[in-house]
Write an enzyme that holds these catalytic residues in place. Structure first.
Site, PDB file in Angstrom:
ATOM      1  N   ARG A  99      31.376  58.812  47.781  1.00 38.42           N
ATOM      2  CA  ARG A  99      31.684  59.937  48.417  1.00 38.42           C
ATOM      3  C   ARG A  99      32.416  59.917  49.838  1.00 38.42           C
ATOM      4  O   ARG A  99      33.284  60.657  50.110  1.00 38.42           O
ATOM      5  CB  ARG A  99      30.483  60.921  48.508  1.00 38.42           C
ATOM      6  N   SER A 381      24.926  56.807  59.739  1.00 40.55           N
ATOM      7  CA  SER A 381      26.003  56.791  59.023  1.00 40.55           C
ATOM      8  C   SER A 381      27.310  57.107  59.977  1.00 40.55           C
ATOM      9  O   SER A 381      27.429  57.656  61.164  1.00 40.55           O
ATOM     10  CB  SER A 381      25.951  58.125  58.000  1.00 40.55           C
ATOM     11  N   ASP A 493      41.575  18.483  91.334  1.00 35.52           N
ATOM     12  CA  ASP A 493      41.092  19.276  92.408  1.00 35.52           C
ATOM     13  C   ASP A 493      42.278  19.417  93.451  1.00 35.52           C
ATOM     14  O   ASP A 493      42.781  18.443  94.033  1.00 35.52           O
ATOM     15  CB  ASP A 493      39.994  18.568  92.971  1.00 35.52           C
ATOM     16  N   THR A 497      43.219  19.350 101.875  1.00 38.31           N
ATOM     17  CA  THR A 497      43.822  17.879 102.505  1.00 38.31           C
ATOM     18  C   THR A 497      44.416  17.097 101.284  1.00 38.31           C
ATOM     19  O   THR A 497      45.274  16.400 101.305  1.00 38.31           O
ATOM     20  CB  THR A 497      42.655  17.148 103.047  1.00 38.31           C
ATOM     21  N   ASP A 597      38.153  27.015  92.637  1.00 40.40           N
ATOM     22  CA  ASP A 597      37.304  26.025  93.226  1.00 40.40           C
ATOM     23  C   ASP A 597      35.769  26.432  93.487  1.00 40.40           C
ATOM     24  O   ASP A 597      34.933  25.606  92.787  1.00 40.40           O
ATOM     25  CB  ASP A 597      37.727  25.253  94.450  1.00 40.40           C
ATOM     26  N   GLY A 625      35.745  25.092 103.830  1.00 36.23           N
ATOM     27  CA  GLY A 625      35.827  26.693 103.957  1.00 36.23           C
ATOM     28  C   GLY A 625      34.435  26.948 103.125  1.00 36.23           C
ATOM     29  O   GLY A 625      33.576  26.169 103.018  1.00 36.23           O
ATOM     30  N   HIS A 649      33.464  35.145 102.537  1.00 39.95           N
ATOM     31  CA  HIS A 649      33.757  36.465 103.340  1.00 39.95           C
ATOM     32  C   HIS A 649      32.760  37.547 103.342  1.00 39.95           C
ATOM     33  O   HIS A 649      33.284  38.606 103.605  1.00 39.95           O
ATOM     34  CB  HIS A 649      35.273  36.697 103.057  1.00 39.95           C
ATOM     35  N   CYS A 659      37.805  35.009 111.566  1.00 41.51           N
ATOM     36  CA  CYS A 659      37.861  34.290 110.304  1.00 41.51           C
ATOM     37  C   CYS A 659      39.373  33.832 109.834  1.00 41.51           C
ATOM     38  O   CYS A 659      40.273  34.559 110.344  1.00 41.51           O
ATOM     39  CB  CYS A 659      37.238  34.846 109.138  1.00 41.51           C
TER      40      CYS A 659
END
Length: 802
Positions: A99, A381, A493, A497, A597, A625, A649, A659
């Site tokens: 149905r 339903s 990575d 530096t 990172d 950082g 931050h 900063c």
């Protein structure tokens, strides 16, 4: 009805069928969207459909553009019919099993029947339509004046899992003979029932084109799996919502064969106007019942958890008895567990209770009026979360059977319907309310779109389906060497530096590591990354390591989905909008993952470190950082613009030092290696840094390490700077605790051990009591950035999720 920007205004359905359009440069569309072969004019006509029809109804002359595109559509349909074979009609077989699916298929069947110049209709009836216990609902098909070509008794009684399987098998045995006799050009199959799976399987194996209605939707139980299986067998798709369309595309279905039409039943729902609804209410619920003062209950078994769904049905009936309102209870469908649900109804005395009317079937036209004027509908339903929204009738959706469905605001979900009181409270909240109509599933114009789509089908096109798979790199077959080799990742990575590349094993062991200075320019940096990766991948063969992929950890904001560095820190120059994935993948023929990172450090802790097995934790990197990553409920949080976890931050002082990000008072401005080095240089320039036991050579650069050494040797000014840095970091951690409430904080990086005691002191002094028991630890990982980069590879390639 007006549409704005592709989205229907005032909650209207987003079908793309605009009432008014600009006849500027048209957008090229697929046949599925335009119903006309993918040409620009067909797209415009498709979008003009409602407007043309409206103007005809109002006897307003069509404009020259409308006449042009209307005639163009007729010409195109004529060309397709000629191509399909001397104006031969399209022979369509509609197979209906119960149905519920007939309510969706009937509007299409009426539409096909109304255009005998284009179509021949064959109707096949099977499944629960032919069972007396479920209302012998095939009779409503006959009452609608459809000729039933074939009746197939395919249900094996038992109402359990084995009976469902046997019913599919019986249908598969009987259907081939019927399809051989009918030889339809296309079979229309609806939904997600086990009977429909048998239909789609038979048609697909007999090279009959399949049009699937309602593909791409998500609900719950085994229905999801069956629906998606039918999608894979079907050649054409009619979906009801924009989300369903996107799901089909994500499932690699050909976009040109997908039509976003809306639900066919909405064509009837939105035009349902029966002034004599009171006679229908009286017929089914009794003379003393008023509109909005009764309940419709329709609950089916959940085949993946039958025992729980039976218990939930008992609780529902108990709640309805307590609620003491007249209730129309429909018998459940034929799924496994329905027999037990009927027993529950009889055990509760529902069939003889003065407040209940228990029925096997209500004709769809009458059912529409009953739900439209009900005080509430309750159950699990799909009708409750789909069709009932057209009337704004309040709905209580119980359990998980429809858990993935899109719903309007009229639906109240009771996911864990584990107590009678919870269901009773839901009834008190919902009963008698009136909500706005929801058109998530259609705008009432699905059938014209579907008929246009059917006419656009070219029977000369190859029958073989084409899947639109995303491009992948060539796969290397598994062999004995693969089994004997150490599965490993190539980890990169990118620091401010140094550029480091390592081979990392599945256990998190750094097999070999290579380090070079990170070049200053973009070109030199990319060249060096590629050179080092190629050399390390070659060396991996000698080390008996099989490289599964490349993971890259880099500073800055990263879009990990695309493998693109959006923009980096000032430490890595010329490093914005850089696609790292493509060049490395092209050279190494390996999958490549890229992330920030800080995020990589969090992934490393989750896979190899102290975050293993912890659902919610934060990692803070204290190095050159300040960065970090957030794991919430075992998932890495990226944020809406990939800027989550920029923990360095967090501002802890409004007038603090500047900063690198340009702001003032960030944690990074106080506690990073750069910040400490800046303060060390100031002291050194003033001859206030060195203390007994310390010396700095003339050519030697003053660093954060000198400041820390001076503080340890008793330099009060240096000690004050280090303590201030620790306090700033601690305040940042307190903010994190108050924001996301992790159970663990991991300090990582070269400065972590110098800060941990200060951080713990600040938490004890400044944090709310409820978060003071958080565990704060120093990372034990030697190289979290490399290990995190490796974990992306190792988790993905071994089918884990991050």
């Amino acid at each position: 009805m007006t549409f704005e920007g592709g989205r229907a205004s005032s909650g209207e359905w987003n079908s793309g069928a605009h009432q008014s359009i600009s006849l500027g440069k048209p957008r090229v569309a697929s046949p599925a969207r335009a119903g006309g072969g993918g040409r620009p004019e067909a797209e415009i006509l498709y979008r003009m459909g409602s407007n043309v029809r409206l103007r005809r109804e109002q006897q307003i002359p069509l404009g020259p553009h409308e006449l042009y595109f209307t005639n163009l559509s007729k010409q195109k349909q004529k060309r397709i019919m000629e191509k399909n074979g001397n104006n031969r009609k399209l022979r369509v077989c509609v197979a209906t099993c119960n149905r519920a699916d007939y309510s969706k298929l009937a509007p299409i069947m009426f539409g096909i029947k109304a255009e005998p110049q284009f179509f021949e209709l064959d109707v096949v009836v099977l499944g629960s339509h032919l069972i007396d216990d479920y209302g012998n609902t095939y009779r409503m098909i006959e009452q609608d004046d459809f000729d039933i070509h074939t009746r197939l008794h395919t249900i094996v009684r038992g109402e359990d899992e084995a009976a469902m399987v046997e019913s599919v098998g019986l249908a598969l045995v009987k259907l081939p003979d019927v399809l051989n006799r009918l030889k339809p050009d296309i079979m229309i199959v609806h939904g997600d029932r086990f009977d429909a799976l048998a239909l789609a399987t038979s048609a697909a194996l007999m090279n009959i084109r399949i049009l699937h209605i309602e593909g791409g939707e998500v609900s719950g139980t085994i229905d999801d799996s069956i629906r998606h299986a039918i999608t894979k067998l079907a050649h054409y798709h009619v979906c009801c919502t924009r989300s369903a369309e996107q799901h089909l595309i994500s499932m690699c279905e050909d976009h040109d064969r997908i039509l976003l039409a809306g639900c066919p039943s909405y064509d009837k729902l939105l035009s349902a106007k029966n002034k004599d609804y009171m006679s229908i209410i009286l017929m089914w619920l009794g003379e003393d019942v008023k509109p909005k003062d009764y309940i419709i209950a329709l609950q089916h078994p959940v085949t993946t958890d039958i025992k729980h769904s039976i218990k939930m049905f008992e609780l529902t009936l108990d709640a309805l008895i307590s609620f003491n309102k007249r209730t129309l209870v429909l018998f459940p469908n034929i799924d496994a567990g329905s027999k037990e649900m009927v027993r529950v109804m009889r055990k509760k005395g529902v069939e003889h209770h003065p407040n209940f009317r228990a029925v096997k079937h209500v004709p769809f036209d009458q059912f529409i009026q009953l739900v439209a004027h009900a005080g509430c509908m309750i159950g699990n339903s799909s009708c409750g979360v789909r069709e009932v929204g057209a009337f704004g009738t309040p709905v209580i959706n119980l359990g998980t059977r429809q858990i993935g469905r899109e719903t309007g605001e009229n639906v109240l979900h009771v996911r864990d319907a584990d107590t009678q009181d919870k269901i009773l409270q839901a009834l008190h909240l919902q009963f008698g309310k009136q909500y706005p109509c929801s058109k998530i599933y259609g705008d009432g114009n699905a059938v014209p779109r579907i008929l246009k789509f059917l006419k656009s089908i070219d029977l000369q096109e190859p029958l073989q389906k084409k899947f639109c798979f995303p491009s992948v790199k060539e796969n290397i077959s598994q062999d004995i060497d693969h089994i004997l080799e150490t599965q490993s990742a190539l980890a990169v990575d990118l620091g401010g530096t140094n550029l480091r590349v390592a081979i990392v094993s599945m256990k998190g062991e750094i097999v070999k590591k290579y380090t070079q200075l990170n070049p200053k320019t973009y070109e030199d940096r990319i060249a060096l990354i590629l050179k080092m990766c190629v050399e390390v991948a070659s060396e991996a063969v000698n080390l008996n390591c099989r490289i599964l992929g490349v993971g890259i950890s880099t500073g800055g904001r990263v879009n990990p989905r695309e493998g693109v560095v959006l923009h980096s820190t000032k430490l890595i120059q010329e490093w914005s909008t850089v696609d790292l994935r493509t060049p490395i993948s092209d050279v190494l023929h390996l999958p490549v993952w890229v992330d920030n990172d800080g995020n990589c450090a969090a992934l490393a802790e989750r896979k190899f470190g102290q975050g293993k097995g912890v659902e919610n934790f934060v990692t803070l990197i204290t190095g050159t950082g300040i960065g970090g990553g957030i794991i919430h409920q075992n998932e890495l949080i990226h944020g809406s613009s990939f800027c989550a976890a920029e923990l360095g931050h967090i501002v802890v002082s409004l007038d603090g030092p500047e900063c690198l990000c340009g702001s003032h008072g960030c944690i990074e401005a106080y506690a990073s290696g750069i910040a400490l080095q800046r303060e060390a240089k100031k002291l050194h320039d003033e001859d206030l840094l060195l203390i007994g036991g310390m010396s700095v050579k003339k050519e030697e650069t003053v660093t954060a390490a000198h400041l820390i050494q001076a503080a340890k040797l008793g330099n009060t000014k240096a000690d004050h700077i280090v303590k201030t840095a620790g306090k700033a970091l601690g305040l940042g951690v307190v903010n994190i605790l108050h924001t996301i409430n992790p159970s663990l904080v991991i300090l990582s990086g070269i400065l972590a051990s110098h800060y941990i005691n200060a951080v713990k002191d600040v938490i004890h002094q400044q944090a709310l009591f409820s978060v003071q028991n958080v565990k704060v630890v120093v990372s034990e990982l030697s190289d979290p950035a490399l290990l995190g980069a490796a974990s992306m590879v190792l988790d993905y390639t071994t089918r884990r999720i991050y």
